[in-house]
Design an enzyme around this catalytic site. Structure first.
Site, mmCIF file in Angstrom:
data_model
loop_
_atom_site.group_PDB
_atom_site.id
_atom_site.type_symbol
_atom_site.label_atom_id
_atom_site.label_comp_id
_atom_site.label_asym_id
_atom_site.label_seq_id
_atom_site.Cartn_x
_atom_site.Cartn_y
_atom_site.Cartn_z
ATOM 1 N N ASP A 476 0.822 -1.219 0.000
ATOM 2 C CA ASP A 476 0.000 0.000 0.000
ATOM 3 C C ASP A 476 0.857 1.271 0.000
ATOM 4 O O ASP A 476 2.058 1.235 0.287
ATOM 5 C CB ASP A 476 -0.903 -0.040 1.250
ATOM 6 N N ASP A 546 -10.830 1.959 -3.195
ATOM 7 C CA ASP A 546 -11.417 1.690 -1.873
ATOM 8 C C ASP A 546 -12.931 1.736 -1.948
ATOM 9 O O ASP A 546 -13.611 1.376 -0.985
ATOM 10 C CB ASP A 546 -10.919 2.716 -0.847
#
Ligand code: GLA
Length: 724
Positions: A476, A546
């Site tokens: 990430d 997301d």
């Protein structure tokens, strides 16, 4: 032969199966661009560079028949009469930045050389040919080599440039793009992908204005906001009609794609590193290599362009054992638990998931250091044994005993000020002495240009991977970069930091994959903030957004599919109401949309009802049934997402089967829904799952007619199989 040089015309002819690219050397040594488009026979194409002789105010060059400001240039330079956007600007030691490169020599050969330290497409001797053209600025001693790789099986050409300082004095690179494309006047639109967090890669197609249109990032990564992909398309080009030039840059950092339409309507597109906040100091004898740009020309609209990018990137950019291997069907605990978990909770999720046929548990953020919330712990890559009693070793053993694989989340490039790492090494962050450091999601950015930072991260990740059986890492990156300065670089090289950061990132990724060649990486950046071809080279799948709401995902996945293959698009089923939008959608709809990518779940499966679990089992079966068709078939976008509906299909390369998915976004009473297949063989006979048997031409020209009123968010799928 994909590359031919004609001495008679002093021209180079680059050919892919359906396209030609022609450039020539004029008598003054300028590299002139002559043609890019449908495949043509080899003939004298130099006439294409003719321009009107009226050019008031624009200075001439003794070596050009037209003024530099109008000539179609192969790699445009700054400060010598071509006032359009330039690909190259070098400041010499006397302080001026006028640049002028001329042909010196060329060579071409089979295959494709590697681009050391950077991701790029690759090809065997049989798959491609490469042309190198050496040019030189005789005043500064800058040598520029232009590389062109022509793929034998794809309508794609990869380009890059290498700048070498052959003089005795230093040079400073100020703009050094990977490629320049001069496209003659037409009626052109620009297509690109814009967005923000939870809204990445929204497709937009607009008529190009005169002047400069810039698609770029200066956030330190390719970003949620723009993607390093642009297509120049004839006005109103559609999925299957129109000329399209797609250009994609294999770069994860600050990029720039500029398109200038000059007064006469001619276009120039340049693609490369963003010159804002960039510079590179080149000592005598040193070289600089740009990232690679890939262009695809399609005479059959955006759909054909996308399919070419998909195949090229799947087969010749992604690498390693996972590139075309079936990906494990995973469950990720992030939306299921956020930071609130212990080893028992994770084990129970894995246990229930394994009973449904899910193949891998991915443990997301919160397993290390004092990471009980997002304000602490980043950088401390040591297992938090208060949370995971028995450590990762025990947890991974128990999960493997269920027959599942195990994946783990990292955010290597970041550090919380509240971390042991920051307390020990405050100088490891990017920072400008004396200026407050901006926080983003409570974190600072590590200076990835520093070898000691990379060594620390490698040691931590390598140790964790060696101590427990971990098959997968989600990598990430959760903020944009500010105060970009390195404690280790001298002042005259601080402008290099953004690019050095990216090179450092690549180096760490390469090192990790070399030490753990079977590891499957998933890229991520607050969802899809670094969804670019460079990351795809290391991580063959990327968390797309997301935003897991299936209706929002229609737009996100539609835009993403313009350039990126289905195998790259990570897509998960999450709970209702959705955490990002509050919307409730049928489980079948969530599954049908997630199936259009690398499928998985992102919820606490222990909270599902028995009925929902039965439905999940059915979706898992569909995932297996359609895996090859969805992931290796050809994508046809049938109805772009609009207020009412959306549809797409996959057609097997041998055209023996196809799967169509239709999403009814809004119920419209008394409205029938119609959707037509594309890409089938017109003469093959296909049967759908309900026993309707029709020729491909009927499925394509008439299609499917649904007269029942479809509810909000309802979906249907049609699976066709050839009847022999
Ligand atoms: C980012 C990712 C999410 C999740 C969180 C964890 O936002 O996109 O999927 O991993 O970080 O903090």
């Amino acid at each position: 032969m994909s590359i031919i040089y004609s001495q008679e015309f002093n021209s180079f002819y680059l050919s892919t199966p359906n396209t030609s690219y022609v450039l020539s050397v004029n008598p003054g040594g300028f590299l002139i661009h002559n043609y890019y488009g449908c495949r043509l026979p080899v003939c004298d194409m130099r006439f294409t560079a003719e321009r009107s002789s009226q050019a008031s105010f624009c200075p001439n060059s003794a070596d050009l028949t037209t003024v530099p400001d109008k000539a179609p240039m192969e790699y445009s330079c700054n400060g010598t009469g071509d006032y359009r956007v330039s690909a190259l600007q070098i400041r010499e030691s006397r302080g001026n930045a006028s640049t002028d490169i001329r042909y010196v020599s060329h060579k071409f050969y089979k295959g494709k050389p590697a681009l050391p330290g950077q991701p790029a497409t690759y090809a065997s001797q049989d798959e491609a040919e490469t042309l190198e053209i050496l040019t030189r600025d005789n005043v500064t001693g800058a040598e520029v080599t232009l590389y062109y790789t022509v793929f034998n099986n794809y309508d794609a050409i990869a380009r890059r440039a290498v700048i070498h300082n052959s003089s005795a004095l230093p040079l400073d690179l100020e703009r050094v793009y990977s490629a320049c494309y001069d496209i003659p006047k037409g009626n052109w639109d620009i297509c690109h992908l814009y967005g923000t967090w939870a809204k990445e890669r929204t497709f937009e197609q607009n008529p190009l204005p005169h002047g400069i249109t810039s698609i770029e990032s200066k956030r330190g990564s390719s970003s949620h906001y723009h993607n390093p992909f642009v297509a120049i398309a004839s006005h109103n080009a559609s999925e299957d009609q129109g000329d399209v030039y797609g250009v994609s840059l294999i770069y994860s950092g600050n990029f720039s794609m500029q398109v200038e339409q000059d007064t006469e309507g001619d276009l120039r597109l340049i693609a490369g590193i963003n010159p804002t906040d960039f510079g590179w100091h080149l000592e005598p004898g040193a070289s600089f290599e740009t990232p690679e740009a890939v262009s695809v020309y399609s005479a059959e609209g955006l759909g054909e362009m996308s399919r070419t990018f998909h195949k090229l990137y799947r087969n010749n950019l992604c690498r390693g054992p996972w590139k075309n291997a079936k990906r494990p069907l995973l469950i990720n605990n992030w939306e299921g638990t956020y930071f609130d978990f212990d080893e028992e909770k994770i084990y129970n999720i894995a246990k229930d998931a394994s009973e449904l046929g899910i193949e891998m548990l991915v443990l997301d953020d919160g397993w290390f250091g004092a990471r009980n919330h997002d304000r602490a712990g980043l950088g401390d890559w040591y297992v938090n044994e208060n949370k995971l009693r028995g450590g990762l070793g025990l947890l991974t053993q128990r999960i493997h005993a269920l027959g599942m694989k195990f994946g783990l989340w990292f955010e290597p490039e970041m550090i919380n000020p509240d971390s042991d790492l920051y307390r020990a090494h405050p100088d490891w962050c990017l920072q400008v002495a004396g200026r407050p450091m901006s926080l983003g999601r409570n974190q600072y950015v590590l200076d990835m240009s520093r070898p000691d930072v990379r060594d620390y991260l490698f040691e931590r990740m390598d140790t964790i991977l060696n101590e427990a059986q971990i098959e997968y890492i989600k990598w990430d990156f959760n903020r944009n970069i500010t105060e970009a300065a390195s404690a280790l670089l001298p002042a005259h090289q601080q402008k290099e930091i953004f690019h050095r950061y990216v090179l450092g990132l690549y180096e760490l990724l390469e090192r990790l994959l070399t030490a753990h060649p079977d590891l499957l990486l998933e890229g991520c950046s607050g969802g899809g903030g670094r969804f670019d071809p460079a990351m795809l080279y290391y991580s063959p799948q990327i968390w797309t957004s997301d935003d897991t709401d299936a209706i929002e995902r229609l737009t996100i996945q539609y835009g993403t599919s313009m350039c990126y293959p289905t195998t790259a698009i990570s897509s998960h089923v999450s709970v209702c109401p959705n955490h990002q939008t509050g919307r409730s959608l049928p489980l079948q709809t969530r599954a049908d949309v997630a199936l259009a990518g690398t499928f998985g779940y992102e919820l606490d499966v222990t909270k599902m009802s028995d009925e929902e679990k039965e439905a999940v089992k059915a979706h898992v079966a569909e995932y297996h049934k359609y895996y090859d068709l969805i992931h290796f078939g050809e994508l046809y976008r049938l109805i772009p997402p609009n207020a009412d509906e959306c549809a797409w299909s996959y057609v097997a390369e041998d055209k023996t089967e196809a799967l169509l998915t239709f999403v009814n976004i809004r119920c419209r009473p008394q409205t029938r829904r119609c959707v037509k297949f594309r890409g089938l063989a017109p003469d093959k006979i296909y049967a759908d799952q309900d026993g309707n048997i029709r020729p491909g031409s009927v499925w394509m020209n008439v299609g499917i007619i649904k007269t029942d009123t479809m509810r909000d968010f309802e979906t249907f799928k049609v699976y066709l199989k050839e009847v022999k």
